[in-house]
Design a protein around this motif. Structure first.
Motif, PDB file in Angstrom:
ATOM      1  N   ARG A  57     -18.140  13.333 -35.401  1.00 53.59           N
ATOM      2  CA  ARG A  57     -19.042  13.269 -36.561  1.00 53.59           C
ATOM      3  C   ARG A  57     -20.347  12.586 -36.183  1.00 53.59           C
ATOM      4  O   ARG A  57     -21.427  13.054 -36.533  1.00 53.59           O
ATOM      5  N   ARG A  58     -20.266  11.492 -35.433  1.00 52.87           N
ATOM      6  CA  ARG A  58     -21.469  10.746 -35.043  1.00 52.87           C
ATOM      7  C   ARG A  58     -22.339  11.576 -34.111  1.00 52.87           C
ATOM      8  O   ARG A  58     -23.572  11.626 -34.266  1.00 52.87           O
ATOM      9  N   ASP A  59     -21.711  12.249 -33.124  1.00 55.56           N
ATOM     10  CA  ASP A  59     -22.493  13.054 -32.183  1.00 55.56           C
ATOM     11  C   ASP A  59     -23.201  14.201 -32.899  1.00 55.56           C
ATOM     12  O   ASP A  59     -24.354  14.518 -32.583  1.00 55.56           O
ATOM     13  N   LEU A  60     -22.516  14.836 -33.850  1.00 61.35           N
ATOM     14  CA  LEU A  60     -23.145  15.925 -34.588  1.00 61.35           C
ATOM     15  C   LEU A  60     -24.312  15.411 -35.421  1.00 61.35           C
ATOM     16  O   LEU A  60     -25.381  16.028 -35.468  1.00 61.35           O
ATOM     17  N   HIS A  61     -24.114  14.277 -36.071  1.00 63.99           N
ATOM     18  CA  HIS A  61     -25.195  13.695 -36.871  1.00 63.99           C
ATOM     19  C   HIS A  61     -26.410  13.406 -35.989  1.00 63.99           C
ATOM     20  O   HIS A  61     -27.551  13.735 -36.353  1.00 63.99           O
ATOM     21  N   ASP A  62     -26.186  12.806 -34.817  1.00 70.13           N
ATOM     22  CA  ASP A  62     -27.297  12.478 -33.914  1.00 70.13           C
ATOM     23  C   ASP A  62     -28.009  13.747 -33.449  1.00 70.13           C
ATOM     24  O   ASP A  62     -29.244  13.783 -33.355  1.00 70.13           O
ATOM     25  N   LEU A  63     -27.235  14.793 -33.153  1.00 70.33           N
ATOM     26  CA  LEU A  63     -27.833  16.034 -32.680  1.00 70.33           C
ATOM     27  C   LEU A  63     -28.659  16.698 -33.775  1.00 70.33           C
ATOM     28  O   LEU A  63     -29.721  17.267 -33.506  1.00 70.33           O
ATOM     29  N   ARG A 112      -5.012  15.248 -42.729  1.00 71.12           N
ATOM     30  CA  ARG A 112      -4.382  14.897 -43.999  1.00 71.12           C
ATOM     31  C   ARG A 112      -5.395  14.267 -44.950  1.00 71.12           C
ATOM     32  O   ARG A 112      -6.301  13.543 -44.529  1.00 71.12           O
ATOM     33  N   ALA A 113      -5.236  14.557 -46.229  1.00 71.78           N
ATOM     34  CA  ALA A 113      -6.101  13.947 -47.241  1.00 71.78           C
ATOM     35  C   ALA A 113      -5.965  12.433 -47.168  1.00 71.78           C
ATOM     36  O   ALA A 113      -4.857  11.898 -47.035  1.00 71.78           O
ATOM     37  N   GLY A 114      -7.092  11.751 -47.233  1.00 73.96           N
ATOM     38  CA  GLY A 114      -7.097  10.296 -47.180  1.00 73.96           C
ATOM     39  C   GLY A 114      -7.349   9.727 -45.805  1.00 73.96           C
ATOM     40  O   GLY A 114      -7.630   8.527 -45.674  1.00 73.96           O
ATOM     41  N   GLU A 115      -7.253  10.554 -44.763  1.00 72.39           N
ATOM     42  CA  GLU A 115      -7.493  10.074 -43.405  1.00 72.39           C
ATOM     43  C   GLU A 115      -8.992   9.888 -43.163  1.00 72.39           C
ATOM     44  O   GLU A 115      -9.812  10.617 -43.717  1.00 72.39           O
ATOM     45  N   PRO A 116      -9.368   8.931 -42.320  1.00 73.90           N
ATOM     46  CA  PRO A 116     -10.791   8.772 -41.974  1.00 73.90           C
ATOM     47  C   PRO A 116     -11.321  10.019 -41.285  1.00 73.90           C
ATOM     48  O   PRO A 116     -10.627  10.640 -40.478  1.00 73.90           O
ATOM     49  N   VAL A 117     -12.532  10.406 -41.611  1.00 70.20           N
ATOM     50  CA  VAL A 117     -13.165  11.572 -40.997  1.00 70.20           C
ATOM     51  C   VAL A 117     -14.023  11.099 -39.832  1.00 70.20           C
ATOM     52  O   VAL A 117     -15.163  10.686 -40.005  1.00 70.20           O
ATOM     53  N   GLU A 118     -13.451  11.154 -38.639  1.00 69.82           N
ATOM     54  CA  GLU A 118     -14.179  10.788 -37.427  1.00 69.82           C
ATOM     55  C   GLU A 118     -14.579  12.020 -36.626  1.00 69.82           C
ATOM     56  O   GLU A 118     -15.558  11.998 -35.895  1.00 69.82           O
ATOM     57  N   PHE A 119     -13.787  13.085 -36.762  1.00 68.46           N
ATOM     58  CA  PHE A 119     -14.064  14.327 -36.058  1.00 68.46           C
ATOM     59  C   PHE A 119     -14.072  15.477 -37.057  1.00 68.46           C
ATOM     60  O   PHE A 119     -13.295  15.491 -38.009  1.00 68.46           O
ATOM     61  N   ALA A 171     -14.693  23.097 -40.530  1.00 69.85           N
ATOM     62  CA  ALA A 171     -13.953  22.542 -41.666  1.00 69.85           C
ATOM     63  C   ALA A 171     -14.852  21.777 -42.626  1.00 69.85           C
ATOM     64  O   ALA A 171     -14.566  21.691 -43.818  1.00 69.85           O
ATOM     65  N   TYR A 172     -15.938  21.206 -42.112  1.00 71.39           N
ATOM     66  CA  TYR A 172     -16.888  20.488 -42.959  1.00 71.39           C
ATOM     67  C   TYR A 172     -18.263  21.056 -42.688  1.00 71.39           C
ATOM     68  O   TYR A 172     -18.582  21.427 -41.563  1.00 71.39           O
ATOM     69  N   SER A 173     -19.097  21.084 -43.713  1.00 74.71           N
ATOM     70  CA  SER A 173     -20.378  21.771 -43.548  1.00 74.71           C
ATOM     71  C   SER A 173     -21.588  20.904 -43.852  1.00 74.71           C
ATOM     72  O   SER A 173     -22.691  21.394 -43.900  1.00 74.71           O
ATOM     73  N   SER A 174     -21.405  19.629 -44.069  1.00 75.65           N
ATOM     74  CA  SER A 174     -22.534  18.762 -44.416  1.00 75.65           C
ATOM     75  C   SER A 174     -22.449  17.460 -43.662  1.00 75.65           C
ATOM     76  O   SER A 174     -21.372  16.943 -43.379  1.00 75.65           O
ATOM     77  N   ARG A 175     -23.608  16.904 -43.327  1.00 74.40           N
ATOM     78  CA  ARG A 175     -23.622  15.596 -42.670  1.00 74.40           C
ATOM     79  C   ARG A 175     -23.262  14.481 -43.664  1.00 74.40           C
ATOM     80  O   ARG A 175     -23.014  13.360 -43.270  1.00 74.40           O
ATOM     81  N   HIS A 176     -23.254  14.803 -44.964  1.00 78.86           N
ATOM     82  CA  HIS A 176     -22.975  13.798 -45.980  1.00 78.86           C
ATOM     83  C   HIS A 176     -21.511  13.832 -46.410  1.00 78.86           C
ATOM     84  O   HIS A 176     -21.194  13.627 -47.580  1.00 78.86           O
ATOM     85  N   VAL A 177     -20.625  14.107 -45.474  1.00 81.79           N
ATOM     86  CA  VAL A 177     -19.205  14.134 -45.780  1.00 81.79           C
ATOM     87  C   VAL A 177     -18.734  12.725 -46.107  1.00 81.79           C
ATOM     88  O   VAL A 177     -19.198  11.737 -45.538  1.00 81.79           O
ATOM     89  N   THR A 178     -17.799  12.618 -47.055  1.00 81.09           N
ATOM     90  CA  THR A 178     -17.252  11.316 -47.417  1.00 81.09           C
ATOM     91  C   THR A 178     -16.487  10.736 -46.230  1.00 81.09           C
ATOM     92  O   THR A 178     -15.989  11.476 -45.372  1.00 81.09           O
ATOM     93  N   PHE A 221     -25.492  22.286 -28.461  1.00 82.41           N
ATOM     94  CA  PHE A 221     -24.345  22.369 -29.360  1.00 82.41           C
ATOM     95  C   PHE A 221     -23.054  22.560 -28.577  1.00 82.41           C
ATOM     96  O   PHE A 221     -22.012  22.004 -28.936  1.00 82.41           O
ATOM     97  N   ARG A 222     -23.106  23.345 -27.512  1.00 82.59           N
ATOM     98  CA  ARG A 222     -21.904  23.552 -26.700  1.00 82.59           C
ATOM     99  C   ARG A 222     -21.369  22.232 -26.149  1.00 82.59           C
ATOM    100  O   ARG A 222     -20.165  22.066 -25.960  1.00 82.59           O
ATOM    101  N   ARG A 223     -22.272  21.306 -25.883  1.00 79.62           N
ATOM    102  CA  ARG A 223     -21.841  20.022 -25.322  1.00 79.62           C
ATOM    103  C   ARG A 223     -21.021  19.215 -26.321  1.00 79.62           C
ATOM    104  O   ARG A 223     -20.293  18.289 -25.936  1.00 79.62           O
ATOM    105  N   LEU A 224     -21.151  19.530 -27.613  1.00 84.20           N
ATOM    106  CA  LEU A 224     -20.364  18.812 -28.622  1.00 84.20           C
ATOM    107  C   LEU A 224     -18.881  19.149 -28.528  1.00 84.20           C
ATOM    108  O   LEU A 224     -18.027  18.350 -28.903  1.00 84.20           O
TER     109      LEU A 224
END
Length: 245
Positions: free
Chosen positions: A107-113, A41-48, A80-87, A23-26
């Motif tokens: 987001r991708r690295d966390l999902h893979d981990l 900002r609301a409406g921005e893509p969630v990449e991180f 800030a987000y607590s689920s892998r199923h974030v919009t 997890f530290r490596r993330l």
């Protein structure tokens, strides 16, 4: 400071040493955001996914008339987000309430981990359950508690959450919130918040100084707000149940 996030996760669902190292490596990079700066900002893509390493931030809903509702406070160690199923796009604005250091977790690295390491997936699931419980309690406060109980309950919650990451200060903690911030979180006006803070001070329940608070009679404050920390502490039992399944 990175350890505060891991401390919070491990308290909810104990992680093996290998999981903690992974997890530290993330946390590959962090940014500094000044007070009142926008993290997302609301409406921005969630990449991180932002994780608060230092300072306080908030999730907010902005209204067309310029008003806002704070829907959640993000303390040191909070995600800030607590689920892998974030919009794919942010539904809320995340704002720094004080100077913050924010880790940006892919987001991708966390999902893979989470796929690779069930222990981390379980910890994040338990964290999501606690976040849901907090949101539910906030809804009850907004709908059913009067102003003084609403404020007292929030202060008790913040004291309990800060104790999870700063255990050397049991009844005092940093409170870098303006009265407008408290008003936006409690659904009150700043004037109303000021009056209720003054009442708590006059009753010698709290002291406020230099963006810090000390709760002088925590048992009485808890009783006055019917505060039960179970919604913040139930997670270890949930985690053990997940481990048995």
């Amino acid at each position: 400071m990175e350890n505060q996030f891991l401390m919070r996760l491990c308290r909810l669902a104990p992680l093996e040493a290998a999981d903690q190292t992974a997890f530290r490596r993330l946390i590959r990079k962090s940014i500094t955001v000044e007070a009142r700066g926008v993290v997302c900002r609301a409406g921005e893509p969630v990449e991180f996914f932002p994780a608060v390493l230092e300072g306080w931030a908030a999730r907010c809903q902005l209204l067309s008339n310029g008003q806002r509702q704070i829907t959640g406070l993000l303390l040191p160690g909070d995600f800030a987000y607590s689920s892998r199923h974030v919009t794919p796009f942010a539904s809320e604005e995340i704002v720094a309430l004080s100077a913050c250091r924010i880790a940006l977790i892919s987001r991708r690295d966390l999902h893979d981990l989470m796929v690779e390491r069930p222990g981390i997936a379980n910890a994040m699931q338990v964290y999501a359950a606690v976040e849901y419980a907090i949101a539910s309690v906030w809804l009850v406060s907004l709908g059913r508690r009067n102003a003084i109980a609403r404020l007292a309950h929030l202060l008790c919650e913040l004291q309990h959450r800060m104790l999870q990451v700063e255990q050397h200060k049991p009844n005092s903690f940093s409170l870098p919130l303006t009265q407008s911030d408290l008003a936006d979180a409690l659904g009150l006006t700043p004037v109303h918040v000021n009056r209720k803070l003054q009442r708590l001070r006059q009753d010698r329940l709290i002291t406020l100084k230099s963006q810090s608070i000390e709760i002088l009679d925590l048992p009485f404050l808890k009783a006055s707000a019917s505060f039960d920390p179970g919604y913040l502490d139930h997670a270890p039992a949930v985690a053990r149940q997940h481990a048995l399944n």
